[in-house]
Design a protein around this motif. Sequence first.
Motif, PDB file in Angstrom:
ATOM      1  N   GLU A 103       4.409   8.122   5.090  1.00  0.00           N
ATOM      2  CA  GLU A 103       4.046   8.299   3.423  1.00  0.00           C
ATOM      3  C   GLU A 103       3.174   6.476   4.439  1.00  0.00           C
ATOM      4  OE1 GLU A 103       3.497   9.364  -0.260  1.00  0.00           O
ATOM      5  OE2 GLU A 103       4.556   7.144  -0.113  1.00  0.00           O
ATOM      6  N   ILE A 104       1.930   6.532   3.927  1.00  0.00           N
ATOM      7  CA  ILE A 104       1.846   4.738   3.805  1.00  0.00           C
ATOM      8  C   ILE A 104       0.830   4.014   3.243  1.00  0.00           C
ATOM      9  CG2 ILE A 104       2.160   3.973   6.591  1.00  0.00           C
ATOM     10  CD1 ILE A 104      -1.007   4.756   6.784  1.00  0.00           C
ATOM     11  N   ASN A 105       1.120   2.957   2.597  1.00  0.00           N
ATOM     12  CA  ASN A 105       0.304   2.277   1.683  1.00  0.00           C
ATOM     13  C   ASN A 105      -1.136   1.925   2.360  1.00  0.00           C
ATOM     14  OD1 ASN A 105       1.424   3.086  -0.588  1.00  0.00           O
ATOM     15  ND2 ASN A 105       3.009   0.979  -0.036  1.00  0.00           N
ATOM     16  N   VAL A 106      -2.562   2.086   1.725  1.00  0.00           N
ATOM     17  CA  VAL A 106      -4.004   1.914   2.286  1.00  0.00           C
ATOM     18  C   VAL A 106      -4.656   0.740   1.611  1.00  0.00           C
ATOM     19  CG1 VAL A 106      -4.157   3.825   4.177  1.00  0.00           C
ATOM     20  CG2 VAL A 106      -5.282   3.965   1.942  1.00  0.00           C
ATOM     21  N   LEU A 107      -5.189   0.449   1.947  1.00  0.00           N
ATOM     22  CA  LEU A 107      -6.373  -0.579   0.639  1.00  0.00           C
ATOM     23  C   LEU A 107      -7.784  -0.044   1.421  1.00  0.00           C
ATOM     24  CD1 LEU A 107      -5.092  -4.553   0.952  1.00  0.00           C
ATOM     25  CD2 LEU A 107      -4.840  -3.003  -1.149  1.00  0.00           C
ATOM     26  N   MET A 108      -8.251   0.069  -0.206  1.00  0.00           N
ATOM     27  CA  MET A 108      -9.359   0.503  -0.003  1.00  0.00           C
ATOM     28  C   MET A 108     -10.562  -0.625  -0.852  1.00  0.00           C
ATOM     29  SD  MET A 108      -8.684   4.903  -0.388  1.00  0.00           S
ATOM     30  CE  MET A 108     -10.125   5.038   0.106  1.00  0.00           C
ATOM     31  N   LEU A 109     -11.860  -0.566  -0.097  1.00  0.00           N
ATOM     32  CA  LEU A 109     -12.831  -1.503  -1.270  1.00  0.00           C
ATOM     33  C   LEU A 109     -13.652  -0.255  -1.334  1.00  0.00           C
ATOM     34  CD1 LEU A 109     -13.579  -4.355  -1.998  1.00  0.00           C
ATOM     35  CD2 LEU A 109     -14.957  -4.413   0.212  1.00  0.00           C
TER      36      LEU A 109
END
Length: 795
Positions: A103-109
């Motif tokens: 599980e990884i954190n992602v940034l979205m715009l």
Amino acid sequence: MAKRLDDDNLYVFDEDHVSKNTRPETSSLLERILTFVTSRYFVLGAIFSVFGLLILIMTISLQFSKTPPPSASSVGVSRQYIVPAPRGDIVDCNGRVIATNQEINVLMLANAGLDDEHMNSMLLELSYLLDEYNCVPVASLDDYFAIEPYRFLKKDEEIALWQTNRNLFALKEPAVNTVVTYTDYYVKSDPQIFFLYLRRKFGVDEHYSEQEAYRIIRIRYQIYMDNWAFQTGTPITIAKDVPEDLIRILMEQNYHYMGIISNKEYRRVYTPLAKLSSHVVGYVGKISQESLTELAPVGYQASDFVGKDGVEYQMERYLHGQYGEKPYNIWSSDEENGFFYDSKLGIDPSPGAQVKLTIDTNLQQVGIDAIKDYIRSSKLEEERRQREKGPDYKVKATASAGSLVVMNVKTGAILAMCSYPDYDPNDFVLSVEGDAQAKEQVQYYLGLDQYQKMSAEDQPLWNRAMRSRYPPGSTFKMVTALAALECGRITPANSEARCISPTDFGGMRWTCLERKETGHGLLDLTSGLATSCNIYFATIGVDSTISQIDKAGEKLGLGTLTGIDLPGEEVGIRANQTNKRLLRQDMTDEDLDWHIADTAQAAIGQFDNCFTVLQLARYVAAIATNNLVTPHVIDEVVASDGSVLYSGPKDSIPLGINHEYLDAIHVGMRAVVTSKDGTANEYLADFPIPVACKTGTAETGFEDINGEYSNGLFVCYGPYDDPSDPNDEEPEICIALCVEKGAWGSYTIEIAKKLMMAYFDVPESNKKKIEKTLPEIGDVVSPAEGTSSTTQPEE
């Protein structure tokens, strides 16, 4: 005072009461208007109308204004985004994890309505933060373009296709002598002009340096790749592996980093056990446009990773979970109307199902290590021969690759399927995320650029156990034996045939290697299998005819697909009249006639006979049990709620072969070990588990051309079930293996022995060192005078 109305039993107030029998006096129009304007109802209506008009004007102003809202936030506009589902785990037969997820954190715009000026300013600041916190940027532009110095990273043709893509830049090919600038709509072959074009396209003004501009452009390009989705509210992923500290900062300052939201994704992770079983497990990669078109109706996204080979590909429909859907809030000014939705609302994703394999990773480890050890020792042995024989010795190419299958003879469950060279499935995941070493490895796997020749030789992605076809050599002789038994050429009680050396089969001269001047003399099936006498089997094979041999081979599953639950299985080839013509369509009809010499060669596993190692394993299991099983690597598929969605095929097809015929073959295969003349006697006579087997050394036709050794093959099953002892254990497993350029089949027994020791839990003290000697006892087929040089070495 209220006054009663007697006629209808109602009350009215005395003031302003007008009798129902009278009419009001008529007033002038002006008086009526003044009365209406001065009434309280008109005043209230006017006030509400003014407020409504003001709200309308403010809404229109906010809708069309390019000025970003002030930096104060409390409410937002709610939208939905997709929540990825974790892919199902793959485990071995003991529950050991082979493939799982991180599980990884992602940034979205998301689209917050910012203009180019404010968007670019925020993205530049964000890019520095991503570097500071060691995040992994999602920057597909890096695959095509770079600065310092300006350059394209792919071939000219690929760059032109990229720039003319109608769903991306949609540039046009310029006519001859056209001067291309950064302001026109032509393909830019000059990378610096292309950079200026991107700068202009994304509104990156001149006050940014080239390095700053490129930082902005990398993120803007990522958005632009899926601009339609971005404009319609779908957030675009711009970074992965984002630490919690950075997410906390960005969320606390959401008024400053407009449109930034965080999400969870799942990266496919392969444990070290996966490399041992790479050809079984397979790997994942980004979904292709073709696959997306096919799978989009069932919920797949353009960012998905899908199975590309092995179990990952075969069980994609089970491993791929179902996406969830969650609301998110675009924070903006207090003046913008909107609602806040709790992120706990929405639909949770459904994880993929767990796939449990029949594979025992302990056996996989033993098998891969054994193949590597064999390759290593073969090279050392050839170096030793060179030193002993001096400079005149012609060095041969030694073992370089191999494969094996260990299978349950009753169920068809594959306990081990090894193919070497192999690969690391993690490289395909990490290469997509920009890992330089992983990218280099993938280039080697795929045979790109400087690795083209090396990869063509090694074929690391090729599952040799089920995709490479090898002449079976003497491991085929049980087929010839069955054919001779079923047609009556030999019987269990009288299976004699004479080995005379030299002899002739249809104009081809054959010589017994062990007794060149006389031959073995009279042999039966047991001694024929034990000594692997080519002349014995050529004799009974010619007498039985090729049609009978072909029929027996087909019955035992050779030359047909096994039905294994893995993609890409190759069908074998049985030597017969039909296939001879199919494989030699450029020859004359006379040359395509079937000859006695063809039958003689086919009877000992040469000529056109070519089968996979998997087919050989299935055939040996059929000999052992009189049943034809369906090989499989998948035991079951289990959903997250524990329900079983799929079970591997465990049924078998009864062959109905006369048990006396099979018993005669079993005794002969056991004699390969127990007879002092047996080709496996030196290696397995003292092994505590009784084994029935057959060695094989098969020519490839390239020995003299390339200066290399023949292939070494070995097949066996155990425990051996003695027909004369009703209390003997029934067979449990079979093994089939092939080492390319392995020299002699008997040498490869060491690989099978290590596997049996691991499976039957035989102590290491029972291991006997094998001393390799040359030449091996066996037979050689020499060509008749006037024919092409073809020899058939055997043990």
